[in-house]
Design a protein around this motif. Structure first.
Motif, PDB file in Angstrom:
ATOM      1  N   UNK A  85     -11.890 -38.621 -79.322  1.00  0.00           N
ATOM      2  CA  UNK A  85     -13.057 -38.979 -78.364  1.00  0.00           C
ATOM      3  C   UNK A  85     -12.549 -39.009 -77.031  1.00  0.00           C
ATOM      4  N   UNK A  86     -11.343 -39.843 -76.851  1.00  0.00           N
ATOM      5  CA  UNK A  86     -10.422 -40.080 -75.448  1.00  0.00           C
ATOM      6  C   UNK A  86     -10.237 -38.713 -75.072  1.00  0.00           C
ATOM      7  N   UNK A  87      -9.649 -37.780 -75.857  1.00  0.00           N
ATOM      8  CA  UNK A  87      -9.308 -36.527 -75.287  1.00  0.00           C
ATOM      9  C   UNK A  87      -9.996 -35.263 -75.492  1.00  0.00           C
ATOM     10  N   UNK A  88     -11.212 -35.571 -76.321  1.00  0.00           N
ATOM     11  CA  UNK A  88     -12.187 -34.708 -76.333  1.00  0.00           C
ATOM     12  C   UNK A  88     -11.531 -33.433 -77.036  1.00  0.00           C
ATOM     13  N   UNK A  89     -11.050 -33.609 -78.228  1.00  0.00           N
ATOM     14  CA  UNK A  89     -10.125 -32.762 -78.916  1.00  0.00           C
ATOM     15  C   UNK A  89     -10.745 -32.663 -80.411  1.00  0.00           C
ATOM     16  N   UNK A  90     -10.149 -31.933 -81.133  1.00  0.00           N
ATOM     17  CA  UNK A  90     -10.507 -31.710 -82.820  1.00  0.00           C
ATOM     18  C   UNK A  90     -10.385 -33.066 -83.393  1.00  0.00           C
ATOM     19  N   UNK A  91     -11.305 -33.566 -84.225  1.00  0.00           N
ATOM     20  CA  UNK A  91     -11.079 -34.845 -84.731  1.00  0.00           C
ATOM     21  C   UNK A  91     -10.314 -34.710 -86.240  1.00  0.00           C
ATOM     22  N   UNK A  92     -10.407 -33.644 -86.654  1.00  0.00           N
ATOM     23  CA  UNK A  92      -9.211 -33.669 -88.051  1.00  0.00           C
ATOM     24  C   UNK A  92      -7.908 -33.456 -87.629  1.00  0.00           C
ATOM     25  N   UNK A  93      -7.782 -32.637 -86.398  1.00  0.00           N
ATOM     26  CA  UNK A  93      -6.478 -32.564 -85.640  1.00  0.00           C
ATOM     27  C   UNK A  93      -5.882 -34.088 -85.039  1.00  0.00           C
ATOM     28  N   UNK A  94      -6.892 -34.603 -84.617  1.00  0.00           N
ATOM     29  CA  UNK A  94      -6.346 -35.867 -84.146  1.00  0.00           C
ATOM     30  C   UNK A  94      -5.883 -36.958 -85.293  1.00  0.00           C
ATOM     31  N   UNK A  95      -6.782 -36.872 -86.386  1.00  0.00           N
ATOM     32  CA  UNK A  95      -6.520 -37.765 -87.464  1.00  0.00           C
ATOM     33  C   UNK A  95      -5.275 -37.565 -88.123  1.00  0.00           C
ATOM     34  N   UNK A  96      -4.768 -36.223 -88.261  1.00  0.00           N
ATOM     35  CA  UNK A  96      -3.657 -35.780 -88.820  1.00  0.00           C
ATOM     36  C   UNK A  96      -2.390 -36.051 -87.761  1.00  0.00           C
ATOM     37  N   UNK A  97      -2.669 -36.034 -86.519  1.00  0.00           N
ATOM     38  CA  UNK A  97      -1.668 -36.614 -85.635  1.00  0.00           C
ATOM     39  C   UNK A  97      -1.449 -37.909 -85.727  1.00  0.00           C
ATOM     40  N   UNK A  98      -2.407 -38.630 -85.738  1.00  0.00           N
ATOM     41  CA  UNK A  98      -2.352 -40.156 -85.994  1.00  0.00           C
ATOM     42  C   UNK A  98      -1.342 -40.567 -87.138  1.00  0.00           C
ATOM     43  N   UNK A  99      -1.889 -40.020 -88.323  1.00  0.00           N
ATOM     44  CA  UNK A  99      -1.259 -40.186 -89.632  1.00  0.00           C
ATOM     45  C   UNK A  99       0.452 -39.620 -89.278  1.00  0.00           C
ATOM     46  N   UNK A 100       0.635 -38.681 -88.828  1.00  0.00           N
ATOM     47  CA  UNK A 100       1.873 -38.347 -88.342  1.00  0.00           C
ATOM     48  C   UNK A 100       2.842 -39.375 -87.625  1.00  0.00           C
ATOM     49  N   UNK A 101       1.845 -40.045 -86.737  1.00  0.00           N
ATOM     50  CA  UNK A 101       2.604 -41.093 -85.767  1.00  0.00           C
ATOM     51  C   UNK A 101       2.676 -42.114 -86.687  1.00  0.00           C
ATOM     52  N   UNK A 102       1.849 -42.618 -87.607  1.00  0.00           N
ATOM     53  CA  UNK A 102       1.929 -43.825 -88.562  1.00  0.00           C
ATOM     54  C   UNK A 102       3.116 -43.414 -89.386  1.00  0.00           C
ATOM     55  N   UNK A 103       3.535 -42.349 -89.880  1.00  0.00           N
ATOM     56  CA  UNK A 103       4.570 -42.076 -90.887  1.00  0.00           C
ATOM     57  C   UNK A 103       5.916 -42.164 -89.925  1.00  0.00           C
ATOM     58  N   UNK A 104       5.904 -41.777 -88.715  1.00  0.00           N
ATOM     59  CA  UNK A 104       7.124 -41.950 -87.807  1.00  0.00           C
ATOM     60  C   UNK A 104       7.357 -43.199 -87.546  1.00  0.00           C
ATOM     61  N   UNK A 105       6.324 -44.136 -87.271  1.00  0.00           N
ATOM     62  CA  UNK A 105       6.625 -45.481 -87.089  1.00  0.00           C
ATOM     63  C   UNK A 105       7.068 -46.177 -88.308  1.00  0.00           C
ATOM     64  N   UNK A 106       6.481 -45.897 -89.375  1.00  0.00           N
ATOM     65  CA  UNK A 106       7.183 -46.500 -90.792  1.00  0.00           C
ATOM     66  C   UNK A 106       8.749 -45.966 -90.792  1.00  0.00           C
ATOM     67  N   UNK A 107       8.900 -44.682 -90.699  1.00  0.00           N
ATOM     68  CA  UNK A 107      10.061 -44.080 -90.674  1.00  0.00           C
ATOM     69  C   UNK A 107      11.069 -44.599 -89.769  1.00  0.00           C
ATOM     70  N   UNK A 108      10.806 -45.176 -88.639  1.00  0.00           N
ATOM     71  CA  UNK A 108      11.575 -45.746 -87.659  1.00  0.00           C
ATOM     72  C   UNK A 108      11.911 -47.098 -87.597  1.00  0.00           C
ATOM     73  N   UNK A 109      10.741 -48.052 -87.865  1.00  0.00           N
ATOM     74  CA  UNK A 109      10.768 -49.287 -87.949  1.00  0.00           C
ATOM     75  C   UNK A 109      10.282 -50.036 -89.105  1.00  0.00           C
ATOM     76  N   UNK A 110      10.544 -49.275 -90.270  1.00  0.00           N
ATOM     77  CA  UNK A 110      10.224 -49.881 -91.555  1.00  0.00           C
ATOM     78  C   UNK A 110      11.285 -51.052 -91.833  1.00  0.00           C
TER      79      UNK A 110
END
Lengths: 375, 251
Positions: free
Chosen positions: A250-275
């Protein structure tokens, strides 16, 4: 319900529904099989779409899921010939299915509303247009009903055969011996993955589904140590990914599915780094703590070695340690701080002396060295 | 063996082949109830294959396996199998007690979940192998010896008549080896049949009372005292392990 809430709900339900079989895919090292299945369902979807004219018809789900399972059967048949390794078999079968699907889509592209973009990426924003209407009453978007049904099926599967799936994942041989056929369980899981992939197809397309299936469970695996918490955390992270992704879109006015995948990827990166246990940061901290502790032990032994000797004042002077031990000054500082803080050493005018506790500590260490192999 | 006694495990004319050439060739073997049998042979002799064929994990080309006189496939639940520990997925996120509880799954059957009584069985099995304090340890944190003991505890939780162990002493520490031997003693005392694929020729006479010497075919099988001879070992291993055979013969 307004369309935005509906889209958000579909996103959350799709994401959680994908994460549930995803947990088993991650634990069974089958992450890439999900990639194969999500691609292989395409010809099934296309053919069923020609017949039914809808992306959310139950017939389409069945037909496409059958294609997904068929691809798994084929992969294993090719692999069983022992002429091709399993990863190569996967890499051979799913592009064949997928390309067949692409050919079919482009051949009839003019006649049907199914273009390659929505095949690859899905189009969540259009999901609310397809309504579930019974006797004139609008019960909400079809996609929401379908994904909720698939989510319930997945949950039911996990509740009913979690013991069996767990055993077949951990030790397939014992599962077979005890009468829980690993083959049956494997295909049960692959069917669930296929059905989920078909359901999520209209929302997330055939590529991004993989991110929804794999990223939240892979992150949860790094955060918890038990199976049941892993399921719960996967679901929570998947929901977070959906909500966060929708917000981002909504914020960037881009593909919803694409953004969901990006955020899921970021969540993984967060767990990977700060677990907390297995993250990169905590591993780095633990390793440097171990290094300091090890250096402190060596230092204690060094002090014991030179205790009471003529050269004690030289060997045990803080200012000389870096030269004598060949360590950098900061490394010496950390080791000295470590054993002084634990009351093993006192600093008298720049020269270190072991305390009674420190002497015992160092003697214990050298006793262990003197008798290698003693347990 | 006394003809009146029904063997615990009876292998008859068993041939197993992976790709053309047989790994096990026309095997006949009888293992008496309550015995402790070591299966000994060189690498590639088909020791693990024999165990897997008895467990029904491999389909033989020919021959049959009978358990207490019944066809193998009917009664496999009554055999506890301890696989080589490397075959498990130790990264799986669960704890020791959960893995040991899996020994009770066979009795539970499909869909039923383990309850307090299954957990009690698992806890008792852990205690028997002196691993109670590890009950809630994640399995990913176990050493090789600890893994081996957990697998044995899981087999104990199966409470079977027959125990098949595939190289339980492979690469384990001395305390683990002692703990396993103690459990094998307990099982023998309880009249259970124990079959172990074993590598260490020095300890065969100490840990077992029967031995089967295997090299694709059965070279010799029977009581250790009469079967575990230098001559039979040479026939099993060939000339190349003369030293080993001589040492083992002197035990």
């Amino acid at each position: 319900m307004n369309p935005e809430v509906e889209i958000l709900l579909i996103a959350v339900v799709t994401s959680v529904a994908c994460a549930m079989p995803g947990v088993f895919l991650v634990l069974r090292r089958l992450a890439l099989v999900s990639d194969a299945i999500t691609h292989a369902i395409l010809p099934g979807i296309v053919v069923a779409f020609f017949l039914t004219g809808s992306l959310t018809s139950p017939l389409l789900v069945v037909a496409a899921a059958a294609t997904g399972v068929l691809s798994v059967v084929l992969i294993e048949a090719v692999h069983r010939t022992r002429l091709v390794a399993e990863d190569a078999a996967t890499g051979l079968v799913f592009p064949a299915f997928f390309s067949l699907g692409v050919v079919l889509v482009t051949r009839w592209a003019g006649k049907v509303h199914l273009d390659t973009d929505s095949v690859l990426l899905g189009e969540l924003a259009f999901a609310p247009f397809d309504r579930f209407v019974v006797g004139g009453a609008d019960l909400g978007p079809v996609a929401l009903w379908m994904m909720s049904g698939i989510l319930l099926l997945n949950l039911a599967l996990i509740v009913v055969v979690s013991k069996e799936l767990k055993l077949a994942t951990l030790d397939p041989a014992l599962a077979a011996v005890l009468g829980f056929s690993p083959v049956v369980l494997h295909y049960l899981l692959m069917t669930a993955v296929s059905v989920t992939a078909v359901g999520a197809f209209s929302a997330a397309g055939s590529i991004l589904v993989v991110a929804l299936m794999i990223a939240p469970p892979a992150a949860a695996y790094l955060l918890v140590e038990n199976f049941r918490p892993m399921l719960v955390v996967s679901a929570v992270l998947a929901a977070l990914g959906a909500v966060g992704g929708y917000g981002l879109a909504r914020w960037l006015d881009v593909s919803i599915a694409g953004s969901m995948a990006v955020v899921c990827g970021l969540i993984f990166a967060g767990a990977f780094t700060f677990g907390p246990e297995r993250g990169l940061v905590s591993q780095f901290r633990r390793r440097s703590a171990q290094r300091v502790e090890f250096a402190a032990r060596l230092l204690a032994v060094h002090l014991l070695h030179h205790e009471g000797t003529e050269r004690e004042d030289v060997e045990c002077a803080v200012s000389n340690l870096n030269v004598h031990l060949g360590w950098s000054e900061p490394a010496v500082g950390r080791a000295v701080a470590f054993i002084v803080a634990r009351g093993m050493t006192v600093d008298k005018g720049g020269v270190l002396h072991l305390t009674e506790a420190g002497r015992r500590f160092a003697e214990d260490l050298t006793a262990g060295v003197a008798q290698p192999g003693s347990v | 063996m006394d003809a009146a006694v029904v063997p615990a495990v009876e292998v008859e004319d068993l041939t197993v082949a992976y790709t053309g050439s047989p790994v096990l060739w026309d095997l006949d073997l009888q293992i008496g109830p309550g015995t402790r049998t070591a299966i000994v042979g060189p690498n590639g002799a088909g020791k693990s294959t024999l165990i897997k064929a008895v467990m029904g994990l491999i389909e033989p080309v020919a021959g049959a396996v009978r358990i207490f006189g019944k066809p193998g496939r009917e009664v496999r639940g009554s055999i506890a199998y301890v696989p080589q520990r490397a075959t498990l997925e130790w990264d799986f996120p669960t704890d020791v007690l959960d893995v040991v509880t899996m020994g009770t799954y066979g009795r539970l059957g499909w869909f039923r979940r383990p309850g307090p009584s299954e957990r009690a069985i698992a806890e008792a099995a852990l205690e028997q192998i002196e691993m109670s304090s590890f009950a809630h340890r994640p399995i990913a944190q176990l050493s090789g010896g600890q893994q081996q003991r957990i697998l044995l505890a899981r087999a104990l939780a199966q409470d079977a008549e027959i125990y098949l162990l595939d190289e339980p002493f492979q690469g384990v520490d001395a305390p683990t080896e002692r703990a396993i031997v103690r459990v094998l003693d307990d099982l023998a005392t309880a009249g259970r049949t124990v079959v172990v694929v074993h590598h260490d020729l020095q300890t065969v006479a100490e840990y077992f009372n029967h031995v089967a010497l295997l090299n694709v075919r059965i070279i010799a099988a029977g009581p250790v005292a009469t079967t575990f001879t230098e001559e039979n070992l040479r026939l099993t291993f060939g000339g190349r392990v003369g030293v080993l055979a001589a040492r083992a013969g002197s035990v």
